[in-house]
Design a protein around this motif. Structure first.
Motif, PDB file in Angstrom:
ATOM      1  N   SER A  57      -2.229  -4.684  11.640  1.00 33.68           N
ATOM      2  CA  SER A  57      -2.120  -3.275  11.974  1.00 33.68           C
ATOM      3  C   SER A  57      -1.781  -3.082  13.450  1.00 33.68           C
ATOM      4  CB  SER A  57      -3.426  -2.548  11.624  1.00 33.68           C
ATOM      5  OG  SER A  57      -3.698  -2.660  10.242  1.00 33.68           O
ATOM      6  N   GLY A  95      -1.394  -2.035   8.342  1.00 37.12           N
ATOM      7  CA  GLY A  95      -0.601  -3.088   7.726  1.00 37.12           C
ATOM      8  C   GLY A  95      -0.804  -3.173   6.229  1.00 37.12           C
ATOM      9  N   ARG A  96       0.117  -3.837   5.550  1.00 41.59           N
ATOM     10  CA  ARG A  96       0.027  -4.020   4.102  1.00 41.59           C
ATOM     11  C   ARG A  96      -1.276  -4.728   3.728  1.00 41.59           C
ATOM     12  NH1 ARG A  96       3.923  -0.600   2.359  1.00 41.59           N
ATOM     13  NH2 ARG A  96       6.002  -1.190   3.083  1.00 41.59           N
ATOM     14  N   LEU A 138      -0.898   2.444  12.784  1.00 43.69           N
ATOM     15  CA  LEU A 138      -0.130   2.122  11.584  1.00 43.69           C
ATOM     16  C   LEU A 138      -0.865   0.983  10.884  1.00 43.69           C
ATOM     17  CD1 LEU A 138       3.563   2.233  12.858  1.00 43.69           C
ATOM     18  CD2 LEU A 138       2.585   3.683  11.071  1.00 43.69           C
ATOM     19  N   THR A 140       0.846  -1.175   0.000  1.00 39.01           N
ATOM     20  CA  THR A 140       0.000   0.000   0.000  1.00 39.01           C
ATOM     21  C   THR A 140       0.884   1.227   0.000  1.00 39.01           C
ATOM     22  OG1 THR A 140      -0.061   0.023   2.419  1.00 39.01           O
ATOM     23  CG2 THR A 140      -1.823  -1.156   1.297  1.00 39.01           C
ATOM     24  N   LEU A 181       3.717  -5.618  10.265  1.00 42.65           N
ATOM     25  CA  LEU A 181       2.958  -4.806   9.311  1.00 42.65           C
ATOM     26  C   LEU A 181       2.976  -5.406   7.912  1.00 42.65           C
ATOM     27  CD1 LEU A 181       4.210  -1.354  10.605  1.00 42.65           C
ATOM     28  CD2 LEU A 181       1.833  -2.128  10.698  1.00 42.65           C
ATOM     29  N   ASP A 182       4.126  -5.927   7.492  1.00 46.02           N
ATOM     30  CA  ASP A 182       4.228  -6.516   6.154  1.00 46.02           C
ATOM     31  C   ASP A 182       3.410  -7.797   6.038  1.00 46.02           C
ATOM     32  OD1 ASP A 182       5.852  -4.500   5.229  1.00 46.02           O
ATOM     33  OD2 ASP A 182       7.719  -5.592   5.575  1.00 46.02           O
ATOM     34  N   ARG A 213       8.102  -4.093  11.364  1.00 45.09           N
ATOM     35  CA  ARG A 213       7.922  -4.221   9.917  1.00 45.09           C
ATOM     36  C   ARG A 213       7.468  -5.637   9.544  1.00 45.09           C
ATOM     37  NH1 ARG A 213       9.810  -0.137   6.671  1.00 45.09           N
ATOM     38  NH2 ARG A 213      10.945   1.528   7.754  1.00 45.09           N
ATOM     39  N   ASN A 215       1.592   5.226   1.219  1.00 45.03           N
ATOM     40  CA  ASN A 215       1.282   6.168   2.274  1.00 45.03           C
ATOM     41  C   ASN A 215       0.510   7.333   1.678  1.00 45.03           C
ATOM     42  OD1 ASN A 215       1.321   8.073   4.376  1.00 45.03           O
ATOM     43  ND2 ASN A 215       3.275   7.287   5.120  1.00 45.03           N
ATOM     44  N   ASP A 270       6.667   4.654   5.432  1.00 43.14           N
ATOM     45  CA  ASP A 270       6.415   3.478   4.582  1.00 43.14           C
ATOM     46  C   ASP A 270       5.039   2.862   4.778  1.00 43.14           C
ATOM     47  OD1 ASP A 270       9.063   3.556   3.494  1.00 43.14           O
ATOM     48  OD2 ASP A 270       9.798   2.624   5.334  1.00 43.14           O
ATOM     49  N   TYR A 271       4.341   3.232   5.848  1.00 50.03           N
ATOM     50  CA  TYR A 271       3.026   2.668   6.132  1.00 50.03           C
ATOM     51  C   TYR A 271       2.052   3.801   6.452  1.00 50.03           C
ATOM     52  CZ  TYR A 271       6.007  -1.414   6.835  1.00 50.03           C
ATOM     53  OH  TYR A 271       6.948  -2.400   6.671  1.00 50.03           O
ATOM     54  N   GLU A 272       0.794   3.565   6.170  1.00 50.55           N
ATOM     55  CA  GLU A 272      -0.214   4.590   6.428  1.00 50.55           C
ATOM     56  C   GLU A 272      -0.347   4.841   7.931  1.00 50.55           C
ATOM     57  OE1 GLU A 272      -4.944   5.562   5.636  1.00 50.55           O
ATOM     58  OE2 GLU A 272      -4.059   3.707   4.868  1.00 50.55           O
TER      59      GLU A 272
END
Length: 226
Positions: free
Chosen positions: A152, A210-211, A208, A17, A147-148, A144, A19, A173-175
């Motif tokens: 979340s 997650g992908r 944050l 995703t 999240l990857d 990471r 940001n 790198d993440y929303e």
């Protein structure tokens, strides 16, 4: 093996995703606004090492805990990472095999403040690292990985200054989103940017994403002054 994706029980699958806040200018503004976020104090490195040594002894002498620990495919400066799950919470240990000692510990806690729907999607991370192993990126690697894998994170009621800095770095790198937990334990997404002083309340948090996850999976919109 730990389940993954937006719901903590959905199939694994990391989808990239972007940001929604491109550029460092807006992040810089966020960092300025969030200086009022509740900051907690750090324990001393000596206290943490004593805690880790006692924890290591319990793991070695408790075969159930030891057998429940699974290896994680994380690589950082020769450290070994192990994962344990209990009652919906996840524990990651970073072990220095040369010293046979736990040097970092991260727990992904359930949030008692949120409802069941939100509980399927969010955990609150808390990391501790002993002196001599800080600033090596241990917590960053673990966060990471989480999240990857399509999961979340939400901040707890307080953050250490170091944890706050890590969240700001990960937000590149993440929303990153601001939310409020209402009286019914629902998570309300807040307009951006929030007004100064908004983060002094205990019911406001950061998320944050997650992908492959969407804020809409576990949030509602709320008026800024609501």
């Amino acid at each position: 093996m730990m389940a993954s994706a937006c719901s903590l029980h959905a199939p694994r699958g990391a989808i990239a995703t972007t940001n929604p806040w491109p550029g460092q200018g807006l992040l810089g503004r966020w960092a300025q606004l969030l200086t009022e976020l509740r900051i907690d104090v750090d324990l001393s490195g000596r206290d943490i090492q004593r805690e880790f040594d006692a924890l290591h002894d319990r793991i070695r002498t408790n075969h159930r805990t030891r057998d429940a620990m699974q290896p994680l495919p994380l690589h950082l400066r020769g450290l070994v990472f192990r994962l344990r799950e209990a009652d919906g919470e996840y524990f990651v240990y970073a072990i220095d095999p040369q010293r046979n000692r736990i040097v970092a510990y991260t727990v992904f806690n359930r949030l008692v403040e949120v409802d069941r729907r939100t509980d399927r999607h969010l955990r609150a991370p808390h990391a501790k690292v002993v002196d001599g192993y800080r600033r090596l990126g241990i917590a960053s690697v673990i966060y990471r990985w989480w999240l990857d894998s399509g999961r979340s994170l939400m901040t707890g009621a307080r953050q250490s200054a170091g944890a706050h800095g890590l969240w700001m770095a990960l937000a590149r790198d993440y929303e990153l989103a601001a939310v409020r937990i209402d009286a019914h334990k629902r998570v309300q997404r807040l307009p951006l940017p929030p007004p100064p002083g908004f983060f002094t309340a205990l019911d406001t948090r950061l998320v944050l994403v997650g992908r492959g996850c969407q804020l809409a999976d576990f949030t509602q919109h709320a008026a800024c002054g609501g």
